[in-house]
Design a protein around this motif. Structure first.
Motif, PDB file in Angstrom:
ATOM      1  N   MET A   1       0.844  -1.193   0.000  1.00  0.00           N
ATOM      2  CA  MET A   1       0.000   0.000   0.000  1.00  0.00           C
ATOM      3  C   MET A   1       0.879   1.242   0.000  1.00  0.00           C
ATOM      4  O   MET A   1       1.823   1.342   0.780  1.00  0.00           O
ATOM      5  CB  MET A   1      -0.921   0.012   1.223  1.00  0.00           C
ATOM      6  CG  MET A   1      -1.869   1.201   1.254  1.00  0.00           C
ATOM      7  SD  MET A   1      -2.964   1.215   2.690  1.00  0.00           S
ATOM      8  CE  MET A   1      -1.868   1.892   3.925  1.00  0.00           C
ATOM      9  N   ARG A   2       0.575   2.168  -0.874  1.00  0.00           N
ATOM     10  CA  ARG A   2       1.291   3.431  -0.916  1.00  0.00           C
ATOM     11  C   ARG A   2       0.293   4.574  -0.750  1.00  0.00           C
ATOM     12  O   ARG A   2      -0.748   4.594  -1.415  1.00  0.00           O
ATOM     13  CB  ARG A   2       2.050   3.575  -2.231  1.00  0.00           C
ATOM     14  CG  ARG A   2       2.929   4.810  -2.279  1.00  0.00           C
ATOM     15  CD  ARG A   2       3.833   4.808  -3.485  1.00  0.00           C
ATOM     16  NE  ARG A   2       4.634   6.023  -3.544  1.00  0.00           N
ATOM     17  CZ  ARG A   2       5.499   6.302  -4.508  1.00  0.00           C
ATOM     18  NH1 ARG A   2       5.683   5.443  -5.499  1.00  0.00           N
ATOM     19  NH2 ARG A   2       6.181   7.436  -4.496  1.00  0.00           N
ATOM     20  N   THR A 162     -15.357  -1.141   7.414  1.00  0.00           N
ATOM     21  CA  THR A 162     -15.750  -1.789   6.173  1.00  0.00           C
ATOM     22  C   THR A 162     -14.533  -2.430   5.540  1.00  0.00           C
ATOM     23  O   THR A 162     -13.417  -1.898   5.627  1.00  0.00           O
ATOM     24  CB  THR A 162     -16.406  -0.783   5.192  1.00  0.00           C
ATOM     25  OG1 THR A 162     -16.892  -1.488   4.044  1.00  0.00           O
ATOM     26  CG2 THR A 162     -15.409   0.272   4.727  1.00  0.00           C
ATOM     27  N   ALA A 163     -14.745  -3.587   4.931  1.00  0.00           N
ATOM     28  CA  ALA A 163     -13.643  -4.286   4.282  1.00  0.00           C
ATOM     29  C   ALA A 163     -13.304  -3.600   2.960  1.00  0.00           C
ATOM     30  O   ALA A 163     -14.191  -3.125   2.237  1.00  0.00           O
ATOM     31  CB  ALA A 163     -14.012  -5.746   4.042  1.00  0.00           C
ATOM     32  N   VAL A 164     -12.043  -3.549   2.643  1.00  0.00           N
ATOM     33  CA  VAL A 164     -11.574  -3.065   1.349  1.00  0.00           C
ATOM     34  C   VAL A 164     -11.520  -4.262   0.408  1.00  0.00           C
ATOM     35  O   VAL A 164     -11.031  -5.329   0.803  1.00  0.00           O
ATOM     36  CB  VAL A 164     -10.181  -2.415   1.485  1.00  0.00           C
ATOM     37  CG1 VAL A 164      -9.625  -2.022   0.125  1.00  0.00           C
ATOM     38  CG2 VAL A 164     -10.257  -1.207   2.397  1.00  0.00           C
ATOM     39  N   PRO A 165     -12.037  -4.145  -0.815  1.00  0.00           N
ATOM     40  CA  PRO A 165     -11.998  -5.289  -1.736  1.00  0.00           C
ATOM     41  C   PRO A 165     -10.585  -5.847  -1.887  1.00  0.00           C
ATOM     42  O   PRO A 165      -9.622  -5.092  -2.049  1.00  0.00           O
ATOM     43  CB  PRO A 165     -12.502  -4.688  -3.060  1.00  0.00           C
ATOM     44  CG  PRO A 165     -13.326  -3.512  -2.649  1.00  0.00           C
ATOM     45  CD  PRO A 165     -12.659  -2.959  -1.424  1.00  0.00           C
ATOM     46  N   ALA A 166     -10.458  -7.155  -1.831  1.00  0.00           N
ATOM     47  CA  ALA A 166      -9.148  -7.809  -1.969  1.00  0.00           C
ATOM     48  C   ALA A 166      -8.900  -8.086  -3.450  1.00  0.00           C
ATOM     49  O   ALA A 166      -8.877  -9.235  -3.896  1.00  0.00           O
ATOM     50  CB  ALA A 166      -9.110  -9.095  -1.154  1.00  0.00           C
ATOM     51  N   ALA A 167      -8.730  -7.011  -4.215  1.00  0.00           N
ATOM     52  CA  ALA A 167      -8.538  -7.108  -5.658  1.00  0.00           C
ATOM     53  C   ALA A 167      -7.070  -6.886  -6.013  1.00  0.00           C
ATOM     54  O   ALA A 167      -6.265  -6.486  -5.166  1.00  0.00           O
ATOM     55  CB  ALA A 167      -9.409  -6.074  -6.364  1.00  0.00           C
ATOM     56  N   ALA A 168      -6.746  -7.137  -7.272  1.00  0.00           N
ATOM     57  CA  ALA A 168      -5.357  -6.949  -7.723  1.00  0.00           C
ATOM     58  C   ALA A 168      -4.907  -5.512  -7.544  1.00  0.00           C
ATOM     59  O   ALA A 168      -3.760  -5.247  -7.168  1.00  0.00           O
ATOM     60  CB  ALA A 168      -5.230  -7.370  -9.189  1.00  0.00           C
ATOM     61  N   GLY A 197      -3.919  -7.834  -3.835  1.00  0.00           N
ATOM     62  CA  GLY A 197      -5.046  -8.483  -3.177  1.00  0.00           C
ATOM     63  C   GLY A 197      -4.982  -8.471  -1.667  1.00  0.00           C
ATOM     64  O   GLY A 197      -5.458  -9.389  -0.994  1.00  0.00           O
ATOM     65  N   ALA A 198      -4.394  -7.413  -1.101  1.00  0.00           N
ATOM     66  CA  ALA A 198      -4.274  -7.306   0.353  1.00  0.00           C
ATOM     67  C   ALA A 198      -5.651  -7.220   1.004  1.00  0.00           C
ATOM     68  O   ALA A 198      -6.545  -6.541   0.502  1.00  0.00           O
ATOM     69  CB  ALA A 198      -3.449  -6.077   0.714  1.00  0.00           C
ATOM     70  N   GLY A 216      -8.847  -5.096 -11.662  1.00  0.00           N
ATOM     71  CA  GLY A 216      -8.056  -6.299 -11.842  1.00  0.00           C
ATOM     72  C   GLY A 216      -6.643  -5.954 -12.271  1.00  0.00           C
ATOM     73  O   GLY A 216      -6.236  -4.774 -12.259  1.00  0.00           O
ATOM     74  N   PRO A 217      -5.876  -6.955 -12.666  1.00  0.00           N
ATOM     75  CA  PRO A 217      -4.530  -6.694 -13.173  1.00  0.00           C
ATOM     76  C   PRO A 217      -4.605  -5.786 -14.391  1.00  0.00           C
ATOM     77  O   PRO A 217      -5.574  -5.820 -15.150  1.00  0.00           O
ATOM     78  CB  PRO A 217      -4.018  -8.086 -13.565  1.00  0.00           C
ATOM     79  CG  PRO A 217      -4.863  -9.032 -12.775  1.00  0.00           C
ATOM     80  CD  PRO A 217      -6.205  -8.374 -12.645  1.00  0.00           C
ATOM     81  N   GLU A 218      -3.590  -4.981 -14.586  1.00  0.00           N
ATOM     82  CA  GLU A 218      -3.617  -4.023 -15.690  1.00  0.00           C
ATOM     83  C   GLU A 218      -3.529  -4.748 -17.023  1.00  0.00           C
ATOM     84  O   GLU A 218      -2.549  -5.451 -17.296  1.00  0.00           O
ATOM     85  CB  GLU A 218      -2.452  -3.035 -15.549  1.00  0.00           C
ATOM     86  CG  GLU A 218      -2.511  -1.927 -16.577  1.00  0.00           C
ATOM     87  CD  GLU A 218      -1.506  -0.829 -16.264  1.00  0.00           C
ATOM     88  OE1 GLU A 218      -1.001  -0.211 -17.209  1.00  0.00           O
ATOM     89  OE2 GLU A 218      -1.222  -0.612 -15.077  1.00  0.00           O
TER      90      GLU A 218
END
Length: 222
Positions: A1-2, A162-168, A197-198, A216-218
């Protein structure tokens, strides 16, 4: 995370125009080769328009433009014949596709503040499209299929989580209030770019509002 702070944003507009802009990515005359995009997201602009101010008619193509009004009223007009007023709680999307021209103005007597986000489509061309979702519900994902992205609006009460989506790729923008995310405290205008996906959680010590992009992935664009 940045984490990227609101104070670090590139400033645009000017007092003579009644427009104050804050850009999170390389934009216009401000070119930063190390900050061109994050996944499909290529712009996240905070805009403040004085009464009567606005962006005159200009062209877009091959861009998905999503606008979230924070305060005031935004008047949208485009060459496809749409003329609407967008208010807080409404979500506006303009798919520029093969090309469209539009203008955005503050025709009201009070200041206007909105967040505008641009995304690159996976394929270029096609017919422009436009819609406004009135009073979008909190937590209801809004899909931008051409960009392969989902937007989550989160309005948190004090003490809520709230949960953050665990996406790419996930982009979190704080609209108002403060939130705690991954050990960082984020305030208005701050953003976090998350990869891999953190599994993270947003917590609001007091009332807060966030916009969260799930991507998703780029892919290869064009």
């Amino acid at each position: 995370m940045r984490v990227y702070r609101g104070a670090e944003r590139y400033r645009g507009g000017g007092t003579d125009t009644g427009i104050a802009s804050r850009h999170a990515f390389s934009f216009g005359p401000h070119f930063d080769p190390d900050n061109l995009r994050f996944g499909a997201l290529i712009a996240c602009n905070e805009e403040r328009l004085a009464p009567g101010a606005g962006f005159d008619e200009h062209a877009h193509r091959d861009t998905e433009i999503v606008t979230w009004v924070v305060e005031g009223e935004l008047t949208h007009r485009d060459t496809a014949g749409h003329e609407t007023t967008v208010r807080p709680g409404d979500l506006q999307r303009l798919s520029a596709a093969g090309g469209v021209r539009h203008e955005e103005r503050n025709d009201a007597a009070r200041p206007l503040r909105f967040v505008q986000m641009w995304l690159a489509p996976a394929e270029f061309g096609g017919e422009p499209a436009y819609e406004v979702v009135r009073g979008i519900a909190d937590g209801t994902p809004y899909a931008v299929p051409r960009a392969g992205a989902l937007l989550h609006v989160r309005r948190l009460t004090g003490g809520a989580r709230t949960a953050v989506p665990a996406a790419a790729r996930v982009y979190v923008h704080v609209v108002r209030g403060e939130v705690l995310l991954g050990g960082e405290r984020l305030g208005p205008g701050d953003a976090a770019r998350i990869t891999g996906g953190a599994e993270l959680e947003l917590r609001a010590p007091a009332a807060a509002e966030c916009l969260i992009w799930e991507m998703g992935p780029e892919p290869a664009y064009g």
